[in-house]
Design an enzyme around this catalytic site. Structure first.
Site, short mmCIF file in Angstrom:
data_model
loop_
_atom_site.label_atom_id
_atom_site.label_comp_id
_atom_site.label_asym_id
_atom_site.label_seq_id
_atom_site.Cartn_x
_atom_site.Cartn_y
_atom_site.Cartn_z
N HIS A 180 0.86 -1.19 0.00
CA HIS A 180 0.00 0.00 0.00
C HIS A 180 0.89 1.23 0.00
O HIS A 180 0.79 2.09 0.87
CB HIS A 180 -0.96 -0.01 1.20
N ASP A 263 -6.31 -12.92 1.03
CA ASP A 263 -6.82 -11.55 1.21
C ASP A 263 -8.35 -11.64 1.29
O ASP A 263 -9.06 -10.72 0.90
CB ASP A 263 -6.37 -10.62 0.06
N GLY A 298 -10.49 -6.69 -1.46
CA GLY A 298 -10.12 -8.02 -0.98
C GLY A 298 -10.66 -9.05 -1.96
O GLY A 298 -11.05 -8.72 -3.09
ZN LIG Z 1 -4.34 -4.77 1.01
#
Ligand SMILES: [Zn+2]
Length: 369
Positions: A180, A263, A298
């Protein structure tokens, strides 16, 4: 009490037609002429927000729900993952993870700790993280480390105080995963060196996603990841987040350091409808979960499906199994698991010919589902 299973055992030395005798750990592996299903070491997911309707941010109840859901799909070890949120929400989620860790329910996946994903990330590469990023100030770090529950942190190297934070995490044995982030190559490499200098281990959070691109003149974060063979990298192999060829390119660069994650979010198991992630509305449709603006939020993946996807892309079961077990075990320093070998935990996934999960064992105990 000891049990035995026979079939095609996926061992570090390759596939063996064998008989596996185990209690909490594996006692022996011998060859046999009897044929049976595939037996793999349990999968290890270092990045999973939710599943089966539960989310790490819900606290202990959510953690139990997601751990049960993903265990049925072969994840015998997982790291419940938080999301960027107001500080108090994050702390209470981590307390929930700790509560479930301490219960050590033998019918649940093993939870060695949590993955803190956000709030120490870049506002420029939020992906589906809410816009509530924070700076890793010393007092915040102290509060987190005192909880003794985080084993993995996603950190953007360019944010203020990232370097001292990375050193502290590394010193505390927490894996520092770069992600990120919109950092330059130089900034990334500086952080990698700082972590290594403290004896730490560097990873990359969902490689390719929320980290810009690799180009000829600008290697960026992806270039940093692919050119550092000792660093680990997570990848979401749901065939929506990453193109198959990009996955294969990463695998060629990091054959022993790339590992599969889900995720997964609370909507794992849901086919269509509305759900939430970090307080944001998410729509589930056509195999993806997306925010209102279309950003992938996700995934709906489970690791048994990731195994099927890897096999469909031409990986052997042995190679796919490594990406699901041995590599993440090595990354997280879990020396007691990750492969079928005498003395290792009997975390087992029994799979039929079409790669569907038949049975799962956690530390030698069969899971009911
Ligand atoms: Zn992430």
């Amino acid at each position: 009490m000891s049990h035995s299973l026979y079939g095609t055992l996926i061992t570090p030395a390759g596939a063996v037609q064998g008989n596996l005798v185990f209690g909490q750990t594996i006692h022996s592996i011998t060859t046999t002429s009897k044929t049976g299903p595939l037996i793999l070491p349990g999968f290890i997911d270092t990045h999973v927000h939710g599943g089966g309707g539960g989310d790490t941010m819900d606290g202990a109840k959510g953690v139990r729900t997601l751990a049960k859901y993903h265990l049925q799909h072969g994840s015998t070890t997982l790291f419940p993952t938080t999301i960027t949120n107001p500080w108090d929400n994050i702390i209470s989620a981590l307390l929930g993870v700790r509560e479930v860790m301490r219960e050590a329910d033998p019918q649940l996946a093993s939870i060695p700790g949590a993955h803190l994903e956000g709030p120490f990330i870049s506002a420029k590469r939020l992906g589906a993280q809410p816009p509530q990023t924070q700076v890793p100030e010393a007092d915040k770090l102290e509060e987190l480390l005192e909880l003794d529950v985080i084993r993995l942190v996603t950190l953007a190297p360019e944010i203020p105080q990232a370097l001292p934070a990375a050193r502290k995490f590394a010193k505390a044995g927490v894996r520092v995963s770069i992600g990120h982030s919109a950092a330059s190559l130089e900034t990334v490499q500086k952080l990698m060196q700082a972590v290594k200098a403290k004896g730490g281990v560097v990873g990359f959070t969902h490689l390719y996603n929320a980290m810009g691109v690799l180009s000829g003149r600008e290697p960026g974060i992806i270039g940093a990841a692919l050119s550092a063979p000792e660093s680990f990298a997570e990848i979401i192999l749901d065939l929506h987040h990453v193109h198959p060829t990009s996955f294969l390119a990463a695998l060629a660069a990091k054959p022993d350091h790339l590992h599969l994650i889900t995720d997964g979010i609370r909507a794992c198991g849901m086919v269509t409808g509305q759900t939430e992630l970090g307080g944001q509305t998410v729509t589930v449709k056509n195999g993806t979960a997306r925010l209102a603006d279309g950003t992938l939020a996700g995934s709906l993946l489970s690791l048994d499906q990731a195994l099927k996807n890897a096999a469909a892309l031409g990986l052997s079961i042995e190679q796919a199994s490594q990406l699901l077990s041995a590599v993440p075990a090595s990354y997280m320093g879990l020396k007691d698991r990750g492969m079928l070998a005498v003395g290792k935990r009997a975390d087992l996934v029994v799979i039929d010919k079409d790669l569907s999960v038949l049975k799962v064992y956690v530390a030698g105990r069969r899971v009911n589902f």
